[in-house]
Design a protein around this motif. Structure first.
Motif, PDB file in Angstrom:
ATOM      1  N   ILE A 191      58.624   1.379  62.256  1.00 15.44           N
ATOM      2  CA  ILE A 191      57.572   1.100  61.288  1.00 15.44           C
ATOM      3  C   ILE A 191      56.720  -0.032  61.830  1.00 15.44           C
ATOM      4  O   ILE A 191      57.212  -1.137  62.072  1.00 15.44           O
ATOM      5  CB  ILE A 191      58.156   0.765  59.911  1.00 15.44           C
ATOM      6  N   ASN A 192      55.458   0.256  62.008  1.00 13.09           N
ATOM      7  CA  ASN A 192      54.506  -0.717  62.525  1.00 13.09           C
ATOM      8  C   ASN A 192      54.121  -1.732  61.455  1.00 13.09           C
ATOM      9  O   ASN A 192      54.075  -2.929  61.714  1.00 13.09           O
ATOM     10  CB  ASN A 192      53.269   0.031  63.040  1.00 13.09           C
TER      11      ASN A 192
ATOM     12  N   GLY B 171      56.125 -11.346  64.487  1.00 16.34           N
ATOM     13  CA  GLY B 171      56.277 -10.866  65.861  1.00 16.34           C
ATOM     14  C   GLY B 171      55.406  -9.650  66.092  1.00 16.34           C
ATOM     15  O   GLY B 171      54.187  -9.721  66.035  1.00 16.34           O
ATOM     16  N   ASP B 172      56.025  -8.482  66.304  1.00 14.55           N
ATOM     17  CA  ASP B 172      55.298  -7.256  66.644  1.00 14.55           C
ATOM     18  C   ASP B 172      55.092  -6.316  65.458  1.00 14.55           C
ATOM     19  O   ASP B 172      54.692  -5.175  65.631  1.00 14.55           O
ATOM     20  CB  ASP B 172      56.030  -6.516  67.770  1.00 14.55           C
ATOM     21  N   GLN B 173      55.359  -6.772  64.241  1.00 12.28           N
ATOM     22  CA  GLN B 173      55.168  -5.966  63.038  1.00 12.28           C
ATOM     23  C   GLN B 173      54.359  -6.778  62.034  1.00 12.28           C
ATOM     24  O   GLN B 173      54.269  -8.000  62.146  1.00 12.28           O
ATOM     25  CB  GLN B 173      56.513  -5.588  62.429  1.00 12.28           C
TER      26      GLN B 173
ATOM     27  N   LYS C 166      65.036  -6.056  67.072  1.00 11.53           N
ATOM     28  CA  LYS C 166      63.846  -6.409  67.844  1.00 11.53           C
ATOM     29  C   LYS C 166      64.270  -6.596  69.294  1.00 11.53           C
ATOM     30  O   LYS C 166      65.370  -7.056  69.580  1.00 11.53           O
ATOM     31  CB  LYS C 166      63.222  -7.707  67.327  1.00 11.53           C
ATOM     32  N   ALA C 167      63.377  -6.266  70.216  1.00  9.03           N
ATOM     33  CA  ALA C 167      63.650  -6.477  71.637  1.00  9.03           C
ATOM     34  C   ALA C 167      63.854  -7.967  71.900  1.00  9.03           C
ATOM     35  O   ALA C 167      63.254  -8.820  71.229  1.00  9.03           O
ATOM     36  CB  ALA C 167      62.481  -5.952  72.476  1.00  9.03           C
ATOM     37  N   ASP C 168      64.705  -8.278  72.859  1.00 10.65           N
ATOM     38  CA  ASP C 168      65.013  -9.675  73.175  1.00 10.65           C
ATOM     39  C   ASP C 168      63.752 -10.495  73.459  1.00 10.65           C
ATOM     40  O   ASP C 168      63.649 -11.635  73.015  1.00 10.65           O
ATOM     41  CB  ASP C 168      65.964  -9.763  74.377  1.00 10.65           C
TER      42      ASP C 168
ATOM     43  N   GLU D 258      52.476 -15.436  60.765  1.00 14.32           N
ATOM     44  CA  GLU D 258      51.146 -15.769  61.269  1.00 14.32           C
ATOM     45  C   GLU D 258      50.118 -14.896  60.563  1.00 14.32           C
ATOM     46  O   GLU D 258      50.305 -13.689  60.441  1.00 14.32           O
ATOM     47  CB  GLU D 258      51.062 -15.493  62.774  1.00 14.32           C
ATOM     48  N   VAL D 259      49.038 -15.511  60.093  1.00 13.80           N
ATOM     49  CA  VAL D 259      47.933 -14.762  59.493  1.00 13.80           C
ATOM     50  C   VAL D 259      46.961 -14.430  60.619  1.00 13.80           C
ATOM     51  O   VAL D 259      46.454 -15.317  61.291  1.00 13.80           O
ATOM     52  CB  VAL D 259      47.213 -15.575  58.402  1.00 13.80           C
TER      53      VAL D 259
END
Length: 153
Positions: free
Chosen positions: A8-9, A46-48, A115-117, A32-33
């Protein structure tokens, strides 16, 4: 032939006020906004990300919900209680945000989601490890070798 679902993005949530949503979620989560205007905001983990969308017609969720994995579930519980947020009954840490979105808080270490390391490192969370139970669940699916060994902390 079908496409593989990889993850899920993002999740889009309807809220009554963008600034209030940023404050409410910012009171118990670090994020983070990335973009913000009066109609929407994008907060990244992070990435989502979560996309807050202004809506004046929001109806409260009953069973529909989404989960956020955190490093410290008890800290979130204490913070929500301090904020005066009513926690919903049941085995999970569930609550309704001010716009009726049902949120479930879970501990990253205890669940299969991973999550990836390098993403964890970039988020300053490289110390997180999966529990033996979470690793066993991943191993049963053939997904365990990519995961760090648990230290049960």
């Amino acid at each position: 032939m079908k496409a593989y679902a990889i993850g899920i993005n993002h999740v889009a949530l309807e809220v009554g006020d963008i600034e209030e949503a940023l404050k409410f979620y910012g009171d118990f989560l670090k994020f983070e906004v990335h973009e913000k205007n009066e109609m929407q905001a994008f907060i990244y983990f992070g990435d989502q990300f979560i996309n807050f969308i202004k809506s004046d017609n929001r109806q409260p969720d009953q069973k529909r919900h989404f989960g956020i994995a955190v490093d410290n579930k008890e800290l979130v519980r204490q913070t929500l209680e301090h904020m005066g947020v009513k926690l919903l009954g049941g085995p999970f840490l569930d609550f309704l945000d001010p716009w009726g979105n049902r949120v479930e808080i879970t501990t990253y270490s205890n669940i299969q989601y991973t999550k990836a390391d390098h993403i964890l490192q970039g988020m300053g969370l490289g110390h997180l490890r999966k529990t033996e139970q979470a690793l066993a669940e991943l191993n049963a699916k053939g997904l365990g070798p990519q995961i760090n060994n648990a230290d049960n902390s």
